[in-house]
Design a protein around this motif. Structure first.
Motif, PDB file in Angstrom:
ATOM      1  N   VAL A 161      -2.616  13.655  -0.878  1.00  0.00           N
ATOM      2  CA  VAL A 161      -3.164  13.479  -2.226  1.00  0.00           C
ATOM      3  C   VAL A 161      -4.030  12.242  -2.311  1.00  0.00           C
ATOM      4  O   VAL A 161      -5.157  12.284  -2.813  1.00  0.00           O
ATOM      5  CB  VAL A 161      -2.035  13.401  -3.276  1.00  0.00           C
ATOM      6  N   GLY A 162      -3.530  11.094  -1.839  1.00  0.00           N
ATOM      7  CA  GLY A 162      -4.317   9.881  -1.972  1.00  0.00           C
ATOM      8  C   GLY A 162      -3.664   8.678  -1.335  1.00  0.00           C
ATOM      9  O   GLY A 162      -2.531   8.733  -0.832  1.00  0.00           O
ATOM     10  N   SER A 163      -4.399   7.570  -1.364  1.00  0.00           N
ATOM     11  CA  SER A 163      -3.953   6.303  -0.807  1.00  0.00           C
ATOM     12  C   SER A 163      -4.430   5.195  -1.720  1.00  0.00           C
ATOM     13  O   SER A 163      -5.517   5.264  -2.294  1.00  0.00           O
ATOM     14  CB  SER A 163      -4.517   6.125   0.614  1.00  0.00           C
ATOM     15  N   GLY A 164      -3.629   4.158  -1.858  1.00  0.00           N
ATOM     16  CA  GLY A 164      -4.002   3.073  -2.761  1.00  0.00           C
ATOM     17  C   GLY A 164      -2.981   1.962  -2.693  1.00  0.00           C
ATOM     18  O   GLY A 164      -2.246   1.836  -1.703  1.00  0.00           O
TER      19      GLY A 164
ATOM     20  N   LEU B  89       0.840  -1.197   0.000  1.00  0.00           N
ATOM     21  CA  LEU B  89       0.000   0.000   0.000  1.00  0.00           C
ATOM     22  C   LEU B  89       0.876   1.248   0.000  1.00  0.00           C
ATOM     23  O   LEU B  89       2.003   1.223   0.475  1.00  0.00           O
ATOM     24  CB  LEU B  89      -0.916   0.033   1.238  1.00  0.00           C
ATOM     25  N   TYR B  90       0.307   2.346  -0.499  1.00  0.00           N
ATOM     26  CA  TYR B  90       1.018   3.626  -0.473  1.00  0.00           C
ATOM     27  C   TYR B  90       0.076   4.723  -0.003  1.00  0.00           C
ATOM     28  O   TYR B  90      -1.144   4.595  -0.047  1.00  0.00           O
ATOM     29  CB  TYR B  90       1.546   3.985  -1.875  1.00  0.00           C
ATOM     30  N   ARG B  91       0.670   5.828   0.443  1.00  0.00           N
ATOM     31  CA  ARG B  91      -0.042   7.107   0.506  1.00  0.00           C
ATOM     32  C   ARG B  91       0.921   8.166   0.009  1.00  0.00           C
ATOM     33  O   ARG B  91       2.144   8.042   0.158  1.00  0.00           O
ATOM     34  CB  ARG B  91      -0.580   7.430   1.894  1.00  0.00           C
ATOM     35  N   VAL B  92       0.363   9.226  -0.584  1.00  0.00           N
ATOM     36  CA  VAL B  92       1.199  10.190  -1.276  1.00  0.00           C
ATOM     37  C   VAL B  92       0.798  11.607  -0.892  1.00  0.00           C
ATOM     38  O   VAL B  92      -0.387  11.911  -0.691  1.00  0.00           O
ATOM     39  CB  VAL B  92       1.132   9.978  -2.810  1.00  0.00           C
ATOM     40  N   PHE B  93       1.822  12.479  -0.803  1.00  0.00           N
ATOM     41  CA  PHE B  93       1.643  13.894  -0.488  1.00  0.00           C
ATOM     42  C   PHE B  93       2.361  14.709  -1.562  1.00  0.00           C
ATOM     43  O   PHE B  93       3.361  14.269  -2.136  1.00  0.00           O
ATOM     44  CB  PHE B  93       2.267  14.251   0.863  1.00  0.00           C
ATOM     45  N   ILE B  94       1.856  15.914  -1.812  1.00  0.00           N
ATOM     46  CA  ILE B  94       2.613  16.872  -2.605  1.00  0.00           C
ATOM     47  C   ILE B  94       2.714  18.161  -1.801  1.00  0.00           C
ATOM     48  O   ILE B  94       1.695  18.702  -1.327  1.00  0.00           O
ATOM     49  CB  ILE B  94       1.998  17.123  -4.004  1.00  0.00           C
ATOM     50  N   ASN B  95       3.925  18.577  -1.586  1.00  0.00           N
ATOM     51  CA  ASN B  95       4.215  19.772  -0.780  1.00  0.00           C
ATOM     52  C   ASN B  95       3.547  19.701   0.586  1.00  0.00           C
ATOM     53  O   ASN B  95       3.061  20.698   1.124  1.00  0.00           O
ATOM     54  CB  ASN B  95       3.790  21.033  -1.528  1.00  0.00           C
ATOM     55  N   GLY B  96       3.483  18.485   1.130  1.00  0.00           N
ATOM     56  CA  GLY B  96       2.920  18.264   2.451  1.00  0.00           C
ATOM     57  C   GLY B  96       1.427  18.060   2.488  1.00  0.00           C
ATOM     58  O   GLY B  96       0.872  17.751   3.552  1.00  0.00           O
TER      59      GLY B  96
ATOM     60  N   GLU C 261       9.851  24.889  -6.974  1.00  0.00           N
ATOM     61  CA  GLU C 261      10.154  23.537  -6.500  1.00  0.00           C
ATOM     62  C   GLU C 261       8.933  22.874  -5.880  1.00  0.00           C
ATOM     63  O   GLU C 261       8.220  23.488  -5.075  1.00  0.00           O
ATOM     64  CB  GLU C 261      11.282  23.605  -5.467  1.00  0.00           C
ATOM     65  N   ASN C 262       8.699  21.641  -6.256  1.00  0.00           N
ATOM     66  CA  ASN C 262       7.598  20.850  -5.702  1.00  0.00           C
ATOM     67  C   ASN C 262       8.136  19.513  -5.210  1.00  0.00           C
ATOM     68  O   ASN C 262       9.036  18.923  -5.825  1.00  0.00           O
ATOM     69  CB  ASN C 262       6.519  20.612  -6.750  1.00  0.00           C
ATOM     70  N   ILE C 263       7.562  19.059  -4.114  1.00  0.00           N
ATOM     71  CA  ILE C 263       8.040  17.823  -3.490  1.00  0.00           C
ATOM     72  C   ILE C 263       6.925  16.788  -3.480  1.00  0.00           C
ATOM     73  O   ILE C 263       5.830  17.035  -2.962  1.00  0.00           O
ATOM     74  CB  ILE C 263       8.509  18.080  -2.045  1.00  0.00           C
ATOM     75  N   VAL C 264       7.196  15.624  -4.077  1.00  0.00           N
ATOM     76  CA  VAL C 264       6.313  14.466  -3.989  1.00  0.00           C
ATOM     77  C   VAL C 264       6.882  13.541  -2.925  1.00  0.00           C
ATOM     78  O   VAL C 264       8.046  13.129  -3.015  1.00  0.00           O
ATOM     79  CB  VAL C 264       6.199  13.730  -5.335  1.00  0.00           C
ATOM     80  N   ALA C 265       6.080  13.238  -1.918  1.00  0.00           N
ATOM     81  CA  ALA C 265       6.499  12.335  -0.843  1.00  0.00           C
ATOM     82  C   ALA C 265       5.561  11.133  -0.826  1.00  0.00           C
ATOM     83  O   ALA C 265       4.338  11.301  -0.743  1.00  0.00           O
ATOM     84  CB  ALA C 265       6.476  13.050   0.504  1.00  0.00           C
ATOM     85  N   VAL C 266       6.134   9.954  -0.918  1.00  0.00           N
ATOM     86  CA  VAL C 266       5.345   8.721  -0.949  1.00  0.00           C
ATOM     87  C   VAL C 266       5.784   7.834   0.201  1.00  0.00           C
ATOM     88  O   VAL C 266       6.985   7.604   0.404  1.00  0.00           O
ATOM     89  CB  VAL C 266       5.520   7.960  -2.275  1.00  0.00           C
ATOM     90  N   GLU C 267       4.811   7.331   0.952  1.00  0.00           N
ATOM     91  CA  GLU C 267       5.073   6.325   1.974  1.00  0.00           C
ATOM     92  C   GLU C 267       4.515   4.996   1.486  1.00  0.00           C
ATOM     93  O   GLU C 267       3.368   4.951   1.034  1.00  0.00           O
ATOM     94  CB  GLU C 267       4.433   6.722   3.302  1.00  0.00           C
ATOM     95  N   VAL C 268       5.312   3.940   1.585  1.00  0.00           N
ATOM     96  CA  VAL C 268       4.890   2.619   1.122  1.00  0.00           C
ATOM     97  C   VAL C 268       5.087   1.613   2.238  1.00  0.00           C
ATOM     98  O   VAL C 268       6.159   1.550   2.847  1.00  0.00           O
ATOM     99  CB  VAL C 268       5.680   2.170  -0.123  1.00  0.00           C
TER     100      VAL C 268
END
Length: 812
Positions: A87-90, A77-84, A114-121
């Protein structure tokens, strides 16, 4: 329903055959078709490690509002953020070896520069009914104006590190789901999501083997923030050591058949044991809006209970300010027990708790996993904290704004709303039994939920995914040749399966075809159904009935499950229906003859002149019919057309006048439960035109559920799940028998409107049909029904007036 609609079946068969040659082309799309550059990556050599959580950070340049798209999938599974910003989970689930790609439009969230994509898996690597035991990876890419700005792969656009704040060696959440969440955090643990300069203790990434990618196909979930409606209570707890600790099988039976960490391997003492020691000492009922009392101070042994008004599913969030080191727990349940959250007493097989050890500082907490509850108890085991901005981030299928139902009976309206809420939480990506304990894609449950997807959304995209998952694998490991899993995607290392549920798959595919389901998918399922029926043929006795089936024979959560050997007649009623459904689907006269033979054998053996008996046993080589009789067996007989009011009038009279929610007769006939006997009863009352009785019984059976949780339950009592997907089927009956949209023929494009004599003054509502809707409104005054009707373009209308009133169409 199982019906003999031969004309529609002929049309469906013709369409299926037309598309059969294209079936292979409808299989999984290639990786290059789904993404441009991204390939799967993970920490080198650790892709099979249990409960390893990684963070991935990528930085790209863009302009605010610029067309920016994220494509992403992962295992598990993941969840994702952009600039904190969340965004979503899946991702949406798929069969073994396949992964669905989620797509997010980020244009409104990107900023200039600058933009930051942060993903937790979370890579779980354990068997469960929720996520699959497959090697971990992340595959993601960001497009800006169609050009790849970031992609996982050898170029290392993403840097990765271990999310050590989430403890790895913890107990499972349940037998059916992977690990619980327990955190050790310091202030600033999440700064990496917003700052490219925050240093990371990086891990070496390696490219993983290629994977088969599929489109998500279904809408992304809604992630709305839901606030509690009341601060229900506050008080204190004390530590009391019980004489006997309850230890669930998910803790005690860890083995190759149920993967996880044994109790001896855990990094901390199981929170499931600590929570049993924390007994409420003092409690004050508050019942005030949270805004009136927030922020709240909490000291060692203090607690607060939040009431969210209804049962919801999603991610638990709160802002916690710690003045000193703290141990804090989120403890939650769908109902209160004796005015308190006591999950172990109500359903002891789930770990409805999340633990945090927090250093002094401010934390915006949000759980990684989704949970289901109405009441949230926040307990401070140690420390001095302030609690603010408590919420649940919803994880549910988007609500279709065209859906409507409103009658002059407020109880029916409440039950309809509960049906819709139950559906949304159990149809995020596949049809689940419940959104909490299991999140499992169960057959049988799915038959009923699929009906509601079509009527609550106008489409069958979740059902397509659900059935495609069953069509994709070459075989199912750990199961006999030809058998399919009772729930899927799932790993069944113990070899368990429910043969009855496999038969429900065939019945569901037949219904799916009549709802205008994808012909190529139906064609792809043909070999699976052929092998399944070959499997069952090995268990046919001299009468053609299934005898001594393997594994878990399941009829219903009631006494009916005790009478399943050797010949179980409800199972054989279902078998006849499955054979008939397969015959319709694939124009197989042999299966149709076999279905009729099974029906006749049941009639000869099971009906004793008063009731259908549940089973027969083999004694000295001969089959002996028992006296075991259940209410549910009678409903199976009528639901699957073994019996009709015309063929068995005396039994029908008993069932309609002496059984039901208030029955006090026939003590030797064991009663039915919600899953699935009472729902079959509702269906046959509807089918045979007893609308007023149906309205009364729906209220008696289900209003108390809607009133208490805003959802519909697994059982007639409050134990176990209070949010079960199949139960949303009641919405279908309210549409059909109260509103009067009796039938929508999706193949023939004809809508049947039926007016009957109801104990109601008015009703209005709408059912989505693709991107349009059929809308009906009627009022009754004295001996006249005035109605207005709107139908989608291209549909014909058939009006049936079975009431004693004059009907008149009016314009709005």
């Amino acid at each position: 329903m199982v019906r003999n609609i031969l004309k529609s079946s002929v049309v469906a068969i013709a369409i299926i055959m037309l598309f059969a040659g294209k079936a292979q082309a409808q299989a999984a799309k290639s990786t290059t078709a789904m993404v441009q550059k991204a390939v799967p990556v993970w920490a080198a050599g650790r892709e099979k490690e249990m409960n390893l959580n990684l963070g991935f950070r990528g930085v790209f340049q863009a302009q605010h509002g610029q067309a920016t798209r994220l494509k992403i999938t992962a295992s598990s599974l993941y969840r994702v953020f952009i600039n904190g910003t969340f965004v979503g989970s899946g991702p949406a689930r798929a069969a073994h070896g396949y992964f669905r790609v989620d797509e997010y439009e980020l244009g409104k969230l990107v900023k200039t520069g600058e933009n930051i994509v942060a993903v937790e898996v979370a890579g779980y690597n354990v068997n469960s009914y929720y996520t699959l035991d497959q090697p971990s990876f992340l595959l993601a890419e960001v497009e800006v104006d169609g050009k790849i700005a970031l992609a996982t792969g050898p170029k290392r656009d993403f840097e990765a590190f271990c999310l050590t704040e989430r403890l790895q060696k913890v107990e499972r959440y349940s037998f059916q789901r992977p690990f619980t969440e327990y955190y050790r955090m310091k202030e600033g643990y999440d700064r990496w999501r917003t700052s490219a300069g925050t240093p990371l203790a990086g891990v070496k990434l390696s490219v993983q083997p290629k994977v088969n990618l599929l489109s998500r196909n279904v809408l992304l979930p809604e992630f709305n923030l839901i606030r509690p409606v009341a601060l229900y209570a506050g008080g204190t707890v004390k530590t009391v050591h019980p004489d006997n600790y309850h230890k669930d099988r998910a803790l005690t039976q860890i083995s190759p058949a149920l993967k996880g960490y044994t109790e001896a391997e855990l990094e901390i003492r199981p929170l499931s044991l600590r929570i049993q020691e924390l007994v409420t000492d003092t409690r004050e009922i508050i019942n005030k809006p949270p805004a009136a009392v927030q922020p709240l101070s909490l000291k060692t042994n203090g607690f607060y209970i939040y009431d969210f008004g209804k049962d919801y599913s999603g991610f638990i969030g709160a802002t916690i300010t710690c003045k000193s080191p703290a141990k804090l727990y989120f403890y939650f349940d769908e109902l209160l027990t004796d005015g308190d959250v006591k999950t172990k007493q109500r359903q002891g097989d789930v770990n409805n708790k999340v633990g945090y050890e927090l250093a002094p500082g401010v934390y915006n907490l949000e759980t990684f996993e989704t949970y289901t509850f109405k009441y949230l108890k926040i307990i401070l085991d140690e420390g001095d904290c302030q609690i603010d901005k408590v919420y649940l981030r919803e994880f549910a299928y988007p609500e279709n704004k065209k859906v409507a139902f409103h009658s002059s009976n407020f109880k029916l309206n409440s039950i309809f709303d509960a049906a819709q809420q139950t559906f949304r939480q159990n149809a995020v990506d596949v049809f689940t039994d419940c959104p909490g304990r299991e999140r499992a894609g169960w057959l049988c449950d799915s038959y009923f939920t699929a009906i509601m997807e079509k009527e609550f959304t106008g489409k069958s995209t979740v059902e397509y995914n659900f059935l495609e998952n069953y069509a994709l694998p070459e075989n199912f490991k750990h199961l006999p040749e030809g058998m399919v899993p009772m729930c899927y995607p799932a790993d069944h290392y113990d070899g368990n399966f429910i043969p009855n549920w496999a038969l429900w798959l065939i019945v569901q595919v037949d219904d799916y075809a009549r709802r205008g389901g994808n012909p190529a998918l139906i064609s792809r399922l043909k070999p699976r159904i052929e092998k399944l029926l070959q499997y069952f043929s090995k268990f046919e006795n001299e009468d053609g009935l299934l005898e001594k089936l393997e594994r878990w024979i399941f009829v219903e959560w009631s006494k009916a499950n005790d009478f399943v050997h050797d010949v179980n007649y409800p199972t054989n009623m279902l078998y006849a229906a499955a054979l008939q459904a397969a015959a319709r689907l694939y124009n197989n006269a042999g299966w149709e003859r076999k279905a009729e033979n099974v029906r006749q054998a049941i009639l000869r053996q099971s009906f004793n002149g008063d009731f259908f008996v549940d089973n027969a046993v083999r004694e000295d080589g001969k089959l002996k019919v028992t006296e075991n009789t259940t209410e549910t067996c009678q409903y199976y007989a009528f639901f699957f057309n073994i019996a009709t009011p015309e063929s068995h009038p005396a039994l029908w009279k008993k069932l309609t006048t002496e059984f039901g929610p208030n029955r006090h007769t026939y003590p030797s006939v064991f009663g039915a439960n919600a899953f699935i006997g009472n729902y079959l009863r509702m269906a046959i009352l509807s089918r045979y035109g007893l609308q007023n009785q149906l309205i009364l019984e729906i209220q008696d059976y289900f209003y108390f559920m809607a009133d208490r949780t805003g959802t519909l339950w697994e059982n007639m009592h409050h134990y176990a799940s209070c949010n079960h997907g199949f139960a949303s089927y009641i919405g279908h009956l309210l549409y059909r028998d109260v509103l009067g949209i009796s039938h929508i023929d999706y193949l023939g494009k004809e809508i049947t409107i039926r007016f009957t004599d109801l104990v109601l003054d008015s009703c209005s509502g709408a059912i989505p049909v693709d991107d349009d809707a059929v809308a009906l409104k009627w009022t009754r005054s004295s001996n006249r029904i005035d109605y207005s009707l709107k139908v989608p373009q291209g549909y014909k209308v058939k009006i049936e007036n079975r009431s004693t009133a004059e009907i008149r169409e009016v314009t709005n």
